[in-house]
Design a protein around this motif. Structure first.
Motif, PDB file in Angstrom:
ATOM      1  N   HIS A   1       0.840  -1.208   0.000  1.00  0.00           N
ATOM      2  CA  HIS A   1       0.000   0.000   0.000  1.00  0.00           C
ATOM      3  C   HIS A   1       0.868   1.249   0.000  1.00  0.00           C
ATOM      4  O   HIS A   1       0.642   2.199  -0.758  1.00  0.00           O
ATOM      5  CB  HIS A   1      -0.917  -0.011   1.231  1.00  0.00           C
ATOM      6  N   ASN A   2       1.906   1.216   0.851  1.00  0.00           N
ATOM      7  CA  ASN A   2       2.805   2.388   0.938  1.00  0.00           C
ATOM      8  C   ASN A   2       3.477   2.700  -0.400  1.00  0.00           C
ATOM      9  O   ASN A   2       3.814   3.845  -0.679  1.00  0.00           O
ATOM     10  CB  ASN A   2       3.904   2.150   1.995  1.00  0.00           C
TER      11      ASN A   2
ATOM     12  N   THR B   1      -2.871   1.949   7.345  1.00  0.00           N
ATOM     13  CA  THR B   1      -2.799   2.503   5.968  1.00  0.00           C
ATOM     14  C   THR B   1      -3.846   3.596   5.742  1.00  0.00           C
ATOM     15  O   THR B   1      -3.868   4.221   4.699  1.00  0.00           O
ATOM     16  CB  THR B   1      -3.066   1.381   4.935  1.00  0.00           C
TER      17      THR B   1
END
Ligand code: WQD
Length: 343
Positions: A22-23, A49
């Protein structure tokens, strides 16, 4: 944006990898059969997140449901496959559970991905256990693969072979197997980490549970090995560094998509730490005196095992960054979070 399927994405290493994906801006779909985790992990991933990453409860042993899932997610560009049982001791007592769960799930998934008839980049969660008791240290990827010491280890060896053969037989599959050494630690937020069900088999969760008072004392399984202090040596790698190795592997496959690419990489720190060294390191980072005694050796343990990581450093452009101290402090913070949240 590439869409990545993470099987076993609510597990220990899977959840940390989902956060790192996700990052890095990937779209992630998590599948998990919830047999060895809980939806609390999904809530924690959403908190870390600040986004609601898609989750589908799915048992990959169910070929009908797996077919339905893959055919309704045709736009998958990559797959990171963690879904498997991983307790060495349990695999010796119940080998069929391991061969069915770890291999039938894998072949079901691969079959359906193959039927998509599109480029698939596949990362397989393997283990240093494929080397058995190594002849030469540090262990390189050319260390001969020996007869597995457990059905669990055998499923990793067979899994690698299945994937290699598939890559060689098809024009749209590329794959990397990552051979993990000893994953430890937790996310810096202390919202996700290793959550063993029942009595921990692994050293670090047993240490943190002893320190927090959940266990009376740690038994060190032997101090008469031929090592610098008599206790076993392992290559303990921070789980966040391990998660990042999956991102680097994916980037390599996506960027350099070439016909029939398959390779395996050691993922460790390249350094060995003994059990007694790890205990004293834990005591200094946590400020807690650990209650432990020296006991008998554990069947199946090998004296020394640590990685040569130069291949991953060079070809994946990946290197572990966290120290043992970082990892142990993050494990300790996670253990305190478990207690506060009564997980
Ligand atoms: C580490 C050291 C023990 C517990 C296993 C799997 C491997 C991988 C990682 C999945 C050993 C000692 C442990 C305790 C102890 N898992 N120990 N007291 O055995 O190196 O590897 O986990 O892929 O496949 O084999 O890890 O944490 O169990 O043990 O003294 O209560 O700690 O003897 O020397 P291991 P571990």
């Amino acid at each position: 944006m590439s869409k990545i399927l993470v099987t076993g994405g609510l597990g220990y290493i899977g959840s940390h990898t989902v956060v790192e994906l996700h990052n890095q801006g990937y779209e992630v779909v998590i599948i998990d059969d919830l047999s060895n985790t809980s939806l609390n992990v999904l809530e924690s991933i959403h908190k870390i997140t600040n986004s609601s990453i898609k989750f589908v409860e799915l048992d990959l042993k169910n070929s009908v449901k797996t077919k339905e899932f893959v055919s309704s997610n045709k736009e998958i560009d990559g797959v990171i496959h963690f879904a498997a049982s991983k307790a060495v001791g349990e695999s010796v007592e119940n080998p069929l559970k391991y061969y069915t769960n770890n291999l039938f799930s894998l072949t079901n998934l691969l079959n359906e991905l193959k039927n998509l008839n599109k480029e698939i980049n596949f990362i397989f969660s393997s283990s240093a256990t494929v080397y058995g008791d190594p002849k030469i240290l540090p262990i390189t990827e050319s260390e001969p693969i020996k007869k597995a010491e457990s059905p669990y280890g055998n499923t990793k060896q067979i899994g690698e072979e299945i994937i290699k053969d598939l890559v060689n037989s098809s024009s749209n599959f590329n794959a990397i197997s990552l051979r993990y050494f000893n994953p430890i630690g937790a996310h810096p937020s202390a919202l996700i980490g290793e959550l063993p069900i029942g009595i921990p088999q692994n050293l670090v969760p047993y240490i943190t549970q002893t320190a927090i008072g959940k266990r009376n004392e740690l038994t060190v399984f032997g101090d008469n090995y031929l090592t610098r202090d008599g206790s076993c040596i392992r290559d303990y790698i921070h789980v966040v560094d391990l998660a990042k190795a999956h991102i680097k592997s994916l980037e390599k496959l996506i960027k350099e998509f070439s016909k029939n690419y398959y390779d395996a990489f050691n993922i460790g720190t390249g350094k060995g730490t003994s059990v007694l060294e790890l205990i004293s390191c834990f005591e200094s980072v946590s400020g807690k005196k650990l209650n432990f005694r020296i006991g008998e050796r554990r069947k199946g343990d090998i004296a020394k095992c640590f990685a040569d990581v130069s291949k991953a450093n060079e070809l994946l452009n990946w290197k572990s960054k966290h120290s043992i101290e970082d990892a142990l402090l993050s494990s300790w913070n996670w253990e305190k979070h478990i207690k506060n949240e009564k997980l």
